[in-house]
Design a protein around this motif. Structure first.
Motif, PDB file in Angstrom:
ATOM      1  N   LYS A   1      18.732 100.482   0.590  1.00  0.00           N
ATOM      2  CA  LYS A   1      18.874 100.569   2.282  1.00  0.00           C
ATOM      3  C   LYS A   1      19.609 101.698   2.735  1.00  0.00           C
ATOM      4  N   SER A   2      18.945 102.601   3.669  1.00  0.00           N
ATOM      5  CA  SER A   2      19.588 103.772   3.982  1.00  0.00           C
ATOM      6  C   SER A   2      21.120 103.436   4.829  1.00  0.00           C
TER       7      SER A   2
ATOM      8  N   LYS B   1      16.076 111.101  -2.916  1.00  0.00           N
ATOM      9  CA  LYS B   1      15.541 110.139  -1.723  1.00  0.00           C
ATOM     10  C   LYS B   1      14.168 109.571  -2.461  1.00  0.00           C
ATOM     11  N   LYS B   2      13.564 110.076  -3.360  1.00  0.00           N
ATOM     12  CA  LYS B   2      12.421 109.742  -3.956  1.00  0.00           C
ATOM     13  C   LYS B   2      12.900 108.238  -4.591  1.00  0.00           C
ATOM     14  N   TYR B   3      13.869 108.575  -5.511  1.00  0.00           N
ATOM     15  CA  TYR B   3      14.443 107.451  -6.625  1.00  0.00           C
ATOM     16  C   TYR B   3      15.161 106.515  -5.433  1.00  0.00           C
ATOM     17  N   ALA B   4      15.626 106.851  -4.512  1.00  0.00           N
ATOM     18  CA  ALA B   4      16.061 105.628  -3.697  1.00  0.00           C
ATOM     19  C   ALA B   4      15.124 104.879  -3.418  1.00  0.00           C
ATOM     20  N   LYS B   5      14.054 105.532  -2.983  1.00  0.00           N
ATOM     21  CA  LYS B   5      12.838 104.558  -2.158  1.00  0.00           C
ATOM     22  C   LYS B   5      12.330 103.650  -3.559  1.00  0.00           C
ATOM     23  N   GLU B   6      12.196 104.096  -4.737  1.00  0.00           N
ATOM     24  CA  GLU B   6      11.597 103.238  -5.846  1.00  0.00           C
ATOM     25  C   GLU B   6      12.481 101.951  -5.979  1.00  0.00           C
TER      26      GLU B   6
ATOM     27  N   GLU C   1      21.196 112.248  -0.174  1.00  0.00           N
ATOM     28  CA  GLU C   1      19.877 112.151  -0.505  1.00  0.00           C
ATOM     29  C   GLU C   1      19.076 112.709   0.884  1.00  0.00           C
ATOM     30  N   ASP C   2      19.867 112.855   2.082  1.00  0.00           N
ATOM     31  CA  ASP C   2      19.494 113.423   3.104  1.00  0.00           C
ATOM     32  C   ASP C   2      20.042 114.961   3.238  1.00  0.00           C
TER      33      ASP C   2
ATOM     34  N   ASP D   1      14.189 100.518  -3.599  1.00  0.00           N
ATOM     35  CA  ASP D   1      14.384  99.844  -2.221  1.00  0.00           C
ATOM     36  C   ASP D   1      15.964  99.934  -1.775  1.00  0.00           C
TER      37      ASP D   1
ATOM     38  N   THR E   1      20.076  96.955  -7.343  1.00  0.00           N
ATOM     39  CA  THR E   1      19.133  96.622  -6.185  1.00  0.00           C
ATOM     40  C   THR E   1      19.343  94.994  -5.749  1.00  0.00           C
TER      41      THR E   1
END
Length: 241
Positions: A153-154, A144-149, A78-79, A151, A114
């Motif tokens: 953990k990077s 990255k947007k989906y990962a944020k939705e 995602e990065d 939560d 999650t």
């Protein structure tokens, strides 16, 4: 009561607990087991492939079944960085196949993941990998947007994309789950949910790349089983270290 009977009762009262203690001390250790999935077979005979057990114990056979191992792979995270299976060595991890435009099973799977991530948030031996089956749409920005939705953990939960010609064979031949792009067979299909056919399964992989379990990622009870069996697998490694 006769003296002999009293003496017998006294001896029993003293000896039986001692015998139980010795039994528990010698044989009462906790032994944890979790099955391996996908035994390999000889393509010419159809027989299950076997190998010599390098460290046979008193209760183990000299020959072991050979089980499927996830092949090495490299995708994009995602990065926007290259991410390979080598980054997962020394970890147990859970994999699923999804896509960000999915409105059916994927949100349920990601919500359950999650929960699993939160359960093992402080355990550095555990990782999560979600691989998109819609890579032409799911670029790193979308991931990255989906990962944020959810939560994510990077550094612990990785969202991956890449070429379809790499991802689809990896799903089918590597992780043993079905995946297909229905638009390749029916050009009339327009809806993403109808286009991308994939499994709801979460796959538990051990530190050696063996599949140790499949779980319905839309079923809370089955995900509870995943959490339990992840703990069992971690305990196995702890016990054998």
């Amino acid at each position: 009561m006769q003296k002999s009977q009293k003496a017998g009762i006294l001896i029993a009262a003293l000896v039986v607990p001692a015998l139980i203690f010795l039994y528990l001390k010698g044989f009462g250790e906790n032994h944890y087991e979790l099955p391996y999935m996908i035994p390999l077979t000889d393509s010419t005979t159809g027989n299950v492939m076997m190998k010599k057990n390098p460290n046979p114990r008193w209760n183990q056979p000299e020959m072991d079944t050979v089980f499927h191992t996830i092949p090495n792979w490299e995708l994009i995270d995602e990065d926007g960085n290259k991410f390979s299976s080598n980054a997962l060595k020394g970890k147990i991890y859970v994999t699923d196949f999804f896509f960000t435009r999915c409105t059916s099973i994927c949100p349920k799977m990601s919500t359950q993941l999650t929960r699993v991530q939160d359960t093992f948030s402080e355990n550095e031996e555990v990782s999560f990998v979600s691989i998109s089956v819609d890579p032409s749409h799911d670029d790193p920005q979308q991931l990255k947007k989906y990962a944020k939705e959810y939560d994510a953990k990077s550094g612990k939960w990785h969202f991956l994309t890449g070429e379809k010609k790499v991802i689809y064979p990896l799903a089918v031949k590597g992780y043993y789950i079905p995946v297909a792009d229905a638009s390749e067979y029916d050009k009339a299909i327009k809806s993403p949910d109808e286009t991308f056919i994939h499994s709801e399964k979460l796959i538990l992989v051990d530190k050696e790349g063996h599949i140790r379990g499949f779980y319905d990622g839309t079923d809370k009870k089955d995900v509870d089983r995943l959490i339990l069996e992840m703990r069992v697998l971690l305990k196995i490694y702890q016990t054998n270290s």
